[in-house]
Design a protein around this motif. Structure first.
Motif, PDB file in Angstrom:
ATOM      1  N   LEU A 187       0.565  -1.371  -0.082  1.00 23.93           N
ATOM      2  CA  LEU A 187      -0.122   0.008   0.000  1.00 23.93           C
ATOM      3  C   LEU A 187       0.698   1.200   0.029  1.00 23.93           C
ATOM      4  N   CYS A 188       1.897   1.223   0.966  1.00 24.72           N
ATOM      5  CA  CYS A 188       2.646   2.587   1.026  1.00 24.72           C
ATOM      6  C   CYS A 188       3.665   2.181   2.000  1.00 24.72           C
ATOM      7  N   GLU A 189       4.547   2.899   2.592  1.00 33.09           N
ATOM      8  CA  GLU A 189       5.461   2.859   3.751  1.00 33.09           C
ATOM      9  C   GLU A 189       4.990   2.249   4.986  1.00 33.09           C
ATOM     10  N   HIS A 190       3.854   2.415   5.205  1.00 28.11           N
ATOM     11  CA  HIS A 190       3.324   2.149   6.308  1.00 28.11           C
ATOM     12  C   HIS A 190       2.613   0.833   6.557  1.00 28.11           C
TER      13      HIS A 190
ATOM     14  N   ASP B 236      -6.830   2.920  13.233  1.00 27.59           N
ATOM     15  CA  ASP B 236      -5.716   3.035  14.308  1.00 27.59           C
ATOM     16  C   ASP B 236      -5.352   1.663  14.971  1.00 27.59           C
ATOM     17  N   GLU B 237      -6.331   0.764  15.056  1.00 29.10           N
ATOM     18  CA  GLU B 237      -5.982  -0.585  15.448  1.00 29.10           C
ATOM     19  C   GLU B 237      -5.339  -1.243  14.475  1.00 29.10           C
ATOM     20  N   LEU B 238      -5.834  -1.130  13.056  1.00 34.06           N
ATOM     21  CA  LEU B 238      -5.183  -1.844  11.929  1.00 34.06           C
ATOM     22  C   LEU B 238      -3.529  -1.297  11.874  1.00 34.06           C
TER      23      LEU B 238
ATOM     24  N   TYR C 297      -0.856  -4.060  12.402  1.00 32.19           N
ATOM     25  CA  TYR C 297      -0.475  -4.493  11.301  1.00 32.19           C
ATOM     26  C   TYR C 297       0.533  -3.536  10.564  1.00 32.19           C
ATOM     27  N   GLY C 298       0.620  -2.345  10.802  1.00 34.96           N
ATOM     28  CA  GLY C 298       1.399  -1.403  10.247  1.00 34.96           C
ATOM     29  C   GLY C 298       2.711  -0.720  10.885  1.00 34.96           C
ATOM     30  N   SER C 299       3.055   0.311  10.340  1.00 33.54           N
ATOM     31  CA  SER C 299       4.313   1.106  10.983  1.00 33.54           C
ATOM     32  C   SER C 299       4.016   2.446  10.943  1.00 33.54           C
TER      33      SER C 299
END
Lengths: 117, 834
Positions: free
Chosen positions: B485-488, B509-511, B515-517
């Motif tokens: 998707l993107c850097e996150h 926010d939870e996702l 699962y992200g950064s």
């Protein structure tokens, strides 16, 4: 005679904390200046910048999405997705124009901006 | 009979002459004594073809009309006698020879003079302007004792002057301050091509040269530039632009522009209504028209007005085609399109010295302008296509390339474009540039392409194409394609959607936390927002700060910071009561009204604080959100169908309304449009929609994956002669399958073009249920249908959500920077930054 400089930032109360959505922005008016204030809850930080996007000179940045680019906090203009650092106002797309930032602090649920005339 | 009124024309250039011609044509001489003052010794001559004076034409050949023409037509012509003063009180002019003549109307056709830059040494012998026949005589005699000549100015006239020097047998150089030739007419690449062509004729071109001084003892011997370089020369011809001759107007107190030019209105009157100005001296709407054609048009407007007509001048098309030093050059419409959203197609052939560019509206339907260098034979056709707003073929590149064989044509998608196709029009980056950057710099993501080529850093409209090119190029070189998707988020859209479904996560926010950064960005936030909406169908404003601005304020942001509002009008069917309600509301809030392409009504110019008020009234009148702001179902267009139409086979309006009611509010990777036609005549244009239905004598045909937009594509037949229920079942499956598998911001057409196996595979999945997911897809869609709520009703009824619709949180005033101007009895926002 020795003169010691003392920090004399004048703080102006512009909004209540709850006026600004979490991880979003709102716009305040001080005299004739429009200022975008951002509640970057994810980082527990607050930022304030000019509300005008310098690209097409629209009063819009408070409605922009915030986030980060390689850890630099930023706002993206809703019109053409121009990115600006919330810390320095620097344009993150490598273009010439940048935006003004202001000192901001939150105390007891009140949002204050400094550096105003 | 004696005529009482004097009409005095100041200036006898091409436009001043045309003024006389038009006056005669309109028989104005019956009412006025026409008196013309010219500053030069000759009557008006053809300045456009001035360089032909060197290739054999005489001064007489160049005359617009001989001196006795004026006499024969009853016009008094005073040559060599410029007007030096206007006495507006006494309505009298005074000439240099002391003639004092009263006027009832005065026309200033003073034209322009050669702009002479203030360079030290510009006064030296051998520095000559390029403007009048006298100048040419000077050039000619000076050239006789010179070997080398330099022209200052690489514009249209400068290149004409260069041709003159070349014809005189001099070693010729052109010095231009700008980084390219003809900066007003040509884009960068066109200018490069022209430069190469001209250089092949042994004319040297020096760009980016700021002349610092002109050196020599009394006469010029060399030029010194700001960058320290020097150029030896025997003579210099100056053709660095024009300067409107407005001194007379200025001295008599008429308004002139900050950078010169006599300010005129639509009737070409100056600030004194009895004084007109036309041609290159006139400043109309901030613009000096430095071409002959608009000058002639101005002469016509003034003659018409003097003859009692009411014709007005309007911004003039500056299209031109000319032969410069033997090279065809044309520029038409808006050659740069730097101010408007567009796409453009470029054809370049270095060996033949041909460059062609056409700018196309972002909807892909219209030609906006273009540039032709080296081969301008298409000019007239293109000009006509542009001027008449002719709808372009689905393959607009044919305009400049001609149709090219059928077999190899892939026909769709960015991959079928030639290497020369411009992908990023903001930064001028071609498909070839992008693909080779990916290959040679080992780029692996769009961010890399942006950094390396600057493509996608402007308006960003080409980013989906960059993605496609990256994928295709990597695939071709056997590399794994990383579609995160993107850097996150280190996942593709399809993977993120699967995570959302399997974990039941309902907030961004939870996702991101799980699962992200990082903190997210304007790419992943709306993409995730769309997926959450397509899965859980909760009110999108419960997470307003991850929505794109249109979704955040449930309206479409427009120039100037106001929004437009589109109420849903299912199938385009509306009662008179509802039409009146829209009219009343639009009037109350002073909204600009426009019928959309989807059979709805768009109301523009609403301030953010007015949106809930407007919607409160619209809902009261029975309307719902039209979701024009969302990546969601927009409209289901319909023809009137069998209820009224003598050709109609089935009731297309009823079916369109059913479909629109079923899928309204559905969020998808991109916007969705649909249509239902009642017979094969296809008045609803269903084959140009994401899903379209056409009545047949046995039932309905279902087409999918068409679109208008940037790259028009016809929809493909998915199933034929099916009944309504089957049709809805297939659409349910189709839409859910698209939502599940498409990348962010891919329309159904782009998605299908990339879908391996294409339409046959899609048919297999939807019609034959080859993956065995048909029932599940239908269930998912039924959930969306059952949980639909009008987003605007939700806001109007919720004071905490309404509170967010304000420009300032510390003041109740509206944004004072919002400004409108009048246009055709309605309003429009002022231009960007005005």
């Amino acid at each position: 005679m020795q003169v010691t400089s003392i920090e004399t930032t004048k703080w102006v109360l512009v909004a209540k904390e709850e006026d600004v959505p979490a991880n979003g922005g709102s716009c305040v008016m001080y005299k004739n200046e429009q200022i975008a204030i951002f509640n970057f809850k994810k980082r527990d930080e607050w930022y304030a910048t000019q509300n005008m996007c310098p690209h097409k000179k629209q009063m819009i940045l408070s409605r922009g999405m915030i986030g980060d680019k390689e850890c630099e906090p930023k706002v993206a203009c809703p019109y053409h997705k121009k990115n600006f650092s919330l810390k320095t106002g620097e344009n993150l797309n490598g273009e010439e124009y940048s935006i003004k930032t202001y000192p901001i602090k939150v105390e007891a649920g009140n949002v204050y901006i400094g550096g105003l005339e | 009979m004696k005529k009482l009124n004097n009409l005095v024309i100041v200036g006898n250039g091409m436009v001043g002459y045309k003024m006389c011609e038009k006056l005669i044509e309109k028989k104005v001489q019956d009412e006025y004594n026409i008196i013309v003052f010219g500053g030069e010794a000759r009557p008006a001559y053809d300045r456009v073809h001035l360089s032909e004076y060197f290739s054999g034409k005489s001064a007489e050949d160049l005359l617009m009309a001989p001196a006795n023409w004026y006499k024969e037509n009853g016009i008094t012509l005073y040559l060599n006698d410029p007007v030096v003063k206007i006495d507006r009180e006494k309505k009298t002019i005074i000439s240099s020879k002391g003639q004092s003549i009263s006027y009832s109307k005065l026309v200033l056709a003073t034209g322009s003079s050669c702009f002479i830059p203030s360079i030290p040494g510009i006064e030296k012998d051998g520095v000559i302007a390029y403007r009048t026949i006298e100048d040419l005589d000077d050039i000619k005699s000076y050239a006789a004792k010179s070997k080398k000549g330099v022209v200052i100015g690489g514009g249209l006239l400068g290149l004409e002057a260069a041709k003159a020097l070349m014809d005189l047998g001099l070693e010729t150089h052109v010095v231009e301050f700008a980084p390219r030739l003809m900066p007003r007419q040509l884009d960068e690449k066109g200018a490069i091509m022209l430069k190469e062509k001209i250089e092949s004729l042994n004319i040297s071109i020096h760009l980016n040269k700021n002349t610092k001084s002109i050196d020599g003892e009394g006469k010029v011997t060399k030029m010194v530039f700001a960058d320290g370089s020097e150029l030896e020369t025997d003579m210099i011809v100056v053709s660095a632009g024009i300067k409107p001759r407005d001194e007379l107007a200025r001295e008599s107190g008429l308004e002139v522009g900050p950078r010169g030019g006599i300010v005129v209105n639509d009737l070409l009157q100056t600030t004194d209504p009895d004084i007109y100005s036309i041609g290159e001296s006139a400043l109309y709407k901030g613009m000096i028209y430095g071409l002959v054609a608009p000058g002639y048009e101005m002469a016509d407007v003034v003659a018409n007005s003097l003859a009692g007509g009411s014709k007005t001048f309007a911004p003039y098309d500056m299209s031109t085609k000319l032969k410069l030093i033997g090279v065809d050059v044309a520029s038409f419409g808006d050659p740069f399109c730097s101010e408007q959203e567009h796409q453009h197609i470029v054809y370049e052939d270095k060996t033949k010295g041909i460059y062609k560019r056409v700018n196309i509206s972002s909807c892909g339907n219209y030609l906006l302008g273009g540039v032709l260098v080296g081969d301008a034979k298409d000019y007239n056709m293109l000009l006509q296509t542009y001027k008449n707003a002719i709808i372009l073929p689905p393959t607009p590149e044919d305009l400049i390339l001609g149709p090219r064989g059928g077999a190899e044509s892939v026909g769709s998608g960015v991959l079928s474009l030639p290497d020369a196709a411009l992908i990023c029009s903001c930064e001028n980056v071609t498909k070839g540039d992008i693909c080779s950057a990916v290959t040679y710099n080992n780029l692996e993501d769009v961010a890399g392409i942006k950094k390396c080529t600057k493509a996608g850093t402007g308006c960003g409209g080409c980013v989906p194409m960059l993605n496609d090119l990256l994928t295709a190029t990597l695939k071709a070189s056997g590399k794994e394609v990383n579609k995160v998707l993107c850097e996150h988020f280190g996942y593709s859209r399809q993977e993120v959607l699967a995570i959302i479904k399997s974990t039941g996560i309902k907030t961004y926010d939870e996702l991101l936390a799980k699962y992200g950064s990082g903190d997210g960005c304007e790419v992943c936030k709306p993409a995730v927002a769309s997926m959450l909406a397509s899965t859980w169908n909760e009110m999108i404003l419960s997470q307003d700060t991850i929505q794109d601005t249109n979704d955040r304020f449930l309206a479409n942001i427009q120039k100037g910071g106001t929004y437009s509002v589109v109420p849903r009008i299912p199938g385009g069917e509306i009662t008179p009561e509802k039409l009146i309600a829209i009219g009343v509301i639009a009037k109350k809030y002073d909204l600009y009204c426009k019928i959309t392409g989807g059979q709805r009504i768009d109301l523009f110019g609403a301030r953010v604080d007015e949106l809930p008020l407007i919607w409160e009234e619209l809902i009261e009148a029975g309307f719902e959100s039209g979701h024009a702001y969302g990546k969601s179902l927009r409209t289901v267009k319909s023809c009137v169908g069998s209820t009224w139409c003598r050709f109609g086979l089935h009731d297309s309006v009823t079916f369109a309304i059913e479909i629109e009611e079923r899928y309204k509010g559905l969020r998808a990777p991109h916007k969705l449009k649909s249509a239902v036609s009642g017979c094969v005549r296809e008045c609803a244009e269903a084959q140009g929609k994401d899903f379209g239905i056409i009545a047949t004598d046995k039932g309905w045909n279902l087409y999918v994956c068409g679109n208008g937009g940037a790259k028009p594509q016809h929809a493909k037949l998915l199933a034929s002669d099916i009944d309504k229920e089957t049709c809805i079942k297939y659409i349910d499956r189709f839409l859910m399958f698209y939502i599940r598998t498409a990348e962010p911001l891919n329309r159904t057409s782009t998605w299908l073009n990339k879908l391996e196996g294409g339409i046959e595979y899609l048919k297999d999945v939807i019609v034959n249920d080859s993956l065995g997911i048909g029932e599940q897809l239908e269930m998912e869609m039924q959930y969306m249908v059952d949980t639909y709520k009008c987003e605007w009703k939700d806001v109007v009824e919720d004071p905490s959500k309404r509170k967010r619709f304000t420009h300032f949180v510390n003041s109740t005033i509206a944004d004072p920077t919002i400004k409108f101007q009048a246009m055709r009895d309605q309003k429009k926002p002022v231009e960007w930054g005005a």
